[in-house]
Design a protein around this motif. Structure first.
Motif, PDB file in Angstrom:
ATOM      1  N   SER A  18       2.303   3.280  -1.884  1.00 21.01           N
ATOM      2  CA  SER A  18       1.520   4.181  -2.291  1.00 21.01           C
ATOM      3  C   SER A  18       0.760   4.603  -0.812  1.00 21.01           C
ATOM      4  CB  SER A  18       0.360   3.516  -2.982  1.00 21.01           C
ATOM      5  OG  SER A  18      -0.785   4.349  -2.960  1.00 21.01           O
ATOM      6  N   ALA A  19       0.455   3.624   0.057  1.00 22.69           N
ATOM      7  CA  ALA A  19      -0.089   3.945   1.594  1.00 22.69           C
ATOM      8  C   ALA A  19       0.818   4.777   2.148  1.00 22.69           C
ATOM      9  CB  ALA A  19      -0.071   2.598   2.289  1.00 22.69           C
ATOM     10  N   GLY A  20       2.217   4.771   2.173  1.00 27.00           N
ATOM     11  CA  GLY A  20       3.238   5.608   2.554  1.00 27.00           C
ATOM     12  C   GLY A  20       3.230   7.017   1.968  1.00 27.00           C
ATOM     13  N   ILE A  21       3.071   7.203   0.664  1.00 31.93           N
ATOM     14  CA  ILE A  21       2.740   8.330   0.100  1.00 31.93           C
ATOM     15  C   ILE A  21       1.717   9.057   0.593  1.00 31.93           C
ATOM     16  CG2 ILE A  21       2.310   9.851  -1.923  1.00 31.93           C
ATOM     17  CD1 ILE A  21       4.144   7.428  -3.358  1.00 31.93           C
ATOM     18  N   TYR A  22       0.561   8.434   0.724  1.00 35.80           N
ATOM     19  CA  TYR A  22      -0.915   9.250   1.327  1.00 35.80           C
ATOM     20  C   TYR A  22      -0.860   9.502   2.505  1.00 35.80           C
ATOM     21  CZ  TYR A  22      -3.180   9.067  -3.039  1.00 35.80           C
ATOM     22  OH  TYR A  22      -3.587   9.135  -4.603  1.00 35.80           O
ATOM     23  N   SER A  23      -0.426   8.448   3.542  1.00 34.52           N
ATOM     24  CA  SER A  23      -0.462   8.655   4.917  1.00 34.52           C
ATOM     25  C   SER A  23       0.504   9.805   5.324  1.00 34.52           C
ATOM     26  CB  SER A  23      -0.006   7.373   5.763  1.00 34.52           C
ATOM     27  OG  SER A  23       1.266   6.861   5.159  1.00 34.52           O
ATOM     28  N   ALA A  24       1.879   9.854   4.816  1.00 34.77           N
ATOM     29  CA  ALA A  24       2.782  11.016   5.041  1.00 34.77           C
ATOM     30  C   ALA A  24       2.412  12.235   4.579  1.00 34.77           C
ATOM     31  CB  ALA A  24       4.135  10.678   4.413  1.00 34.77           C
ATOM     32  N   MET A  25       1.686  12.380   3.496  1.00 35.59           N
ATOM     33  CA  MET A  25       1.289  13.528   2.691  1.00 35.59           C
ATOM     34  C   MET A  25       0.175  14.097   3.609  1.00 35.59           C
ATOM     35  SD  MET A  25       0.129  13.965  -0.954  1.00 35.59           S
ATOM     36  CE  MET A  25      -1.376  12.931  -1.056  1.00 35.59           C
ATOM     37  N   SER A  26      -0.635  13.319   4.512  1.00 32.18           N
ATOM     38  CA  SER A  26      -1.811  13.623   5.428  1.00 32.18           C
ATOM     39  C   SER A  26      -0.994  14.094   6.746  1.00 32.18           C
ATOM     40  CB  SER A  26      -2.611  12.446   5.635  1.00 32.18           C
ATOM     41  OG  SER A  26      -3.189  12.232   4.555  1.00 32.18           O
ATOM     42  N   LYS A  27       0.146  14.169   6.976  1.00 32.84           N
ATOM     43  CA  LYS A  27       1.084  14.526   8.153  1.00 32.84           C
ATOM     44  C   LYS A  27       0.752  13.645   9.101  1.00 32.84           C
ATOM     45  CE  LYS A  27       2.355  18.543   6.138  1.00 32.84           C
ATOM     46  NZ  LYS A  27       3.610  18.521   5.836  1.00 32.84           N
ATOM     47  N   LEU A  28       0.553  12.077   8.873  1.00 30.89           N
ATOM     48  CA  LEU A  28       0.621  11.239   9.997  1.00 30.89           C
ATOM     49  C   LEU A  28       2.122  10.716  10.064  1.00 30.89           C
ATOM     50  CD1 LEU A  28      -2.436   8.938   8.605  1.00 30.89           C
ATOM     51  CD2 LEU A  28      -2.294  10.758  10.290  1.00 30.89           C
ATOM     52  N   LYS A  29       2.415  10.301  11.319  1.00 34.23           N
ATOM     53  CA  LYS A  29       3.620   9.919  11.646  1.00 34.23           C
ATOM     54  C   LYS A  29       3.676   8.375  10.906  1.00 34.23           C
ATOM     55  CE  LYS A  29       7.038   9.258  15.062  1.00 34.23           C
ATOM     56  NZ  LYS A  29       7.490   9.465  16.404  1.00 34.23           N
ATOM     57  N   THR A  30       4.427   8.097   9.797  1.00 36.42           N
ATOM     58  CA  THR A  30       4.491   7.058   9.017  1.00 36.42           C
ATOM     59  C   THR A  30       5.870   6.268   9.090  1.00 36.42           C
ATOM     60  OG1 THR A  30       2.718   8.013   7.684  1.00 36.42           O
ATOM     61  CG2 THR A  30       4.050   5.846   6.673  1.00 36.42           C
ATOM     62  N   LEU A  31       5.615   4.984   9.262  1.00 34.34           N
ATOM     63  CA  LEU A  31       6.893   4.148   9.281  1.00 34.34           C
ATOM     64  C   LEU A  31       6.644   2.932   8.105  1.00 34.34           C
ATOM     65  CD1 LEU A  31       9.929   3.222  10.163  1.00 34.34           C
ATOM     66  CD2 LEU A  31       8.531   1.831  11.843  1.00 34.34           C
ATOM     67  N   ILE A  32       7.599   2.789   7.337  1.00 34.61           N
ATOM     68  CA  ILE A  32       7.424   1.796   6.542  1.00 34.61           C
ATOM     69  C   ILE A  32       8.671   0.661   6.636  1.00 34.61           C
ATOM     70  CG2 ILE A  32       7.596   0.860   4.006  1.00 34.61           C
ATOM     71  CD1 ILE A  32       6.799   3.514   3.266  1.00 34.61           C
ATOM     72  N   ILE A  33       8.198  -0.522   7.073  1.00 31.09           N
ATOM     73  CA  ILE A  33       9.293  -1.886   7.600  1.00 31.09           C
ATOM     74  C   ILE A  33       9.340  -2.819   6.291  1.00 31.09           C
ATOM     75  CG2 ILE A  33       9.565  -3.326   9.162  1.00 31.09           C
ATOM     76  CD1 ILE A  33       8.055  -2.095  11.327  1.00 31.09           C
ATOM     77  N   GLU A  34      10.543  -2.848   5.577  1.00 31.77           N
ATOM     78  CA  GLU A  34      10.721  -3.756   4.587  1.00 31.77           C
ATOM     79  C   GLU A  34      11.787  -4.663   5.019  1.00 31.77           C
ATOM     80  OE1 GLU A  34      10.989  -6.049   1.502  1.00 31.77           O
ATOM     81  OE2 GLU A  34       9.477  -4.575   1.865  1.00 31.77           O
ATOM     82  N   LYS A  35      11.580  -6.063   4.784  1.00 32.58           N
ATOM     83  CA  LYS A  35      12.680  -6.700   5.049  1.00 32.58           C
ATOM     84  C   LYS A  35      13.671  -7.143   3.947  1.00 32.58           C
ATOM     85  CE  LYS A  35      13.283 -12.293   5.598  1.00 32.58           C
ATOM     86  NZ  LYS A  35      12.492 -13.550   5.409  1.00 32.58           N
ATOM     87  N   ASN A  36      13.508  -6.905   2.927  1.00 33.36           N
ATOM     88  CA  ASN A  36      14.483  -7.051   1.756  1.00 33.36           C
ATOM     89  C   ASN A  36      14.721  -6.036   1.275  1.00 33.36           C
ATOM     90  OD1 ASN A  36      14.841 -10.054   2.057  1.00 33.36           O
ATOM     91  ND2 ASN A  36      12.730 -10.183   1.416  1.00 33.36           N
ATOM     92  N   HIS A  37      14.361  -5.534   0.193  1.00 40.36           N
ATOM     93  CA  HIS A  37      14.464  -4.518  -0.945  1.00 40.36           C
ATOM     94  C   HIS A  37      13.428  -3.520  -0.922  1.00 40.36           C
ATOM     95  CE1 HIS A  37      18.411  -6.436  -1.854  1.00 40.36           C
ATOM     96  NE2 HIS A  37      17.556  -7.450  -2.218  1.00 40.36           N
TER      97      HIS A  37
END
Length: 310
Positions: A18-37
């Motif tokens: 959800s944070a990724g959707i909102y930050s990317a939608m706001s044109k912020l350069k966004t990276l999501i890091i996930e260890k597993n799935h």
């Protein structure tokens, strides 16, 4: 500055996505890091019915898949990597991972928490096939079936009363001499006709081939073992495990303010004690841990991260 992200999100459960959707939608350069799935704990959830607007055929995996696609469509980057160390105090924060090091203006922590396991063989094998950690998510799947609940605290007893609405019978299996819940909750539980309580026991075996159809318990005083099996006309039983949660916040000990149970303290804006660092979802100190509350946390954190950057 081109290699510096506006927002890095550590973890990809509903809060992180959800944070990724909102930050990317706001044109912020966004990276999501996930260890597993990508998707977090909801990947282990079967049918979902309590999330607003859910599709009838939705599962945790299908919902997570759509949220991931939303992040990508809005321009967020997703990478699989393991965060090993963080430097959060500087204006430009550093996230050191197993495969790479990243720089960012803000960090949103969405590392979640994990259920304490029974530490019994085949527990992972039966997850989603009779064994569950979420009564609200899966209780309705066991209508008119026998259900067993491992645990004796507030959560276990409350969830047992919820499960009793669906199950033929609910049996609470507690390792304690007395239930570790409030007297008020215990009294309410005892008034529910289809709930019984067995004390001083632990689960020692999970039985079945492809699905869970039996459990073995051991009396902690007499060492006597008893096996409960599915009814003759059914081939499955329900086992719900509520023996506590463990916050996955070891990485932030000594950096962020944690409560007595290890969850990250935030204000209503999801802000931690460090400027530009936010925490969302199950990893933060809160009263209700559900998909909807994690998603709300993520949206709030992303919007406040944007304000902080500006």
């Amino acid at each position: 500055m081109n290699n510096i992200y506006d927002v890095i999100i550590i973890g990809s459960g509903p809060g992180g996505l959800s944070a990724g959707i909102y930050s990317a939608m706001s044109k912020l350069k966004t990276l999501i890091i996930e260890k597993n799935h990508f998707g977090g704990q909801i990947l282990n959830t079967g049918a979902i019915e309590n999330y607003p607007g859910i599709l009838e055929e939705d599962t945790g995996a299908s919902l997570a898949d759509r949220m991931v696609k939303q992040c990508i469509n809005f321009g967020a980057e997703l990478v699989k990597d393991e965060v090993l160390e963080v430097d959060l105090y500087d204006d430009i924060k550093t996230i050191m991972c197993k495969n790479n090091t990243y720089k960012t203006k803000t960090v949103i922590i969405a590392t979640g928490c994990k259920h304490r396991s029974l530490d019994v063989d085949r527990e992972d094998e039966f997850l989603g096939k009779g064994l569950s950690y979420c009564a609200i998510c899966d209780g309705h799947l066991f209508e008119e079936l026998p259900v067993y609940v491992a645990g004796g605290g507030d959560s276990a007893v409350k969830e047992s009363m919820y499960l009793a609405k669906f199950a033929k019978k609910v049996t609470i299996l507690s390792k304690y001499n007395e239930l570790k819940c409030s007297k008020y909750i215990e009294d309410k539980c005892k008034k529910v006709e289809n709930i019984s309580i067995i004390k001083n026991v632990k689960i020692t075996k999970l039985l079945g081939q492809d699905i869970l159809n039996g459990i073995e318990i051991e009396n902690l005083e007499s060492n006597e073992k008893i096996v409960f099996r599915a009814d003759e006309d059914e081939d499955i039983i329900g086992l719900f495990v509520f023996i506590g949660l463990t916050a996955q916040n070891d990485l932030f000990e000594g950096l962020l303010d944690l409560d007595e149970e290890g969850y990250i303290k935030t204000n209503q804006n999801m802000q931690t004690n460090i400027n530009g660092v936010y925490a969302v979802g199950d990893c933060r100190s809160k009263n209700l841990r559900q998909i909807i509350t994690a998603s709300s946390d993520g949206a709030i954190a992303a919007m406040n991260a944007e304000k902080y950057i500006n």
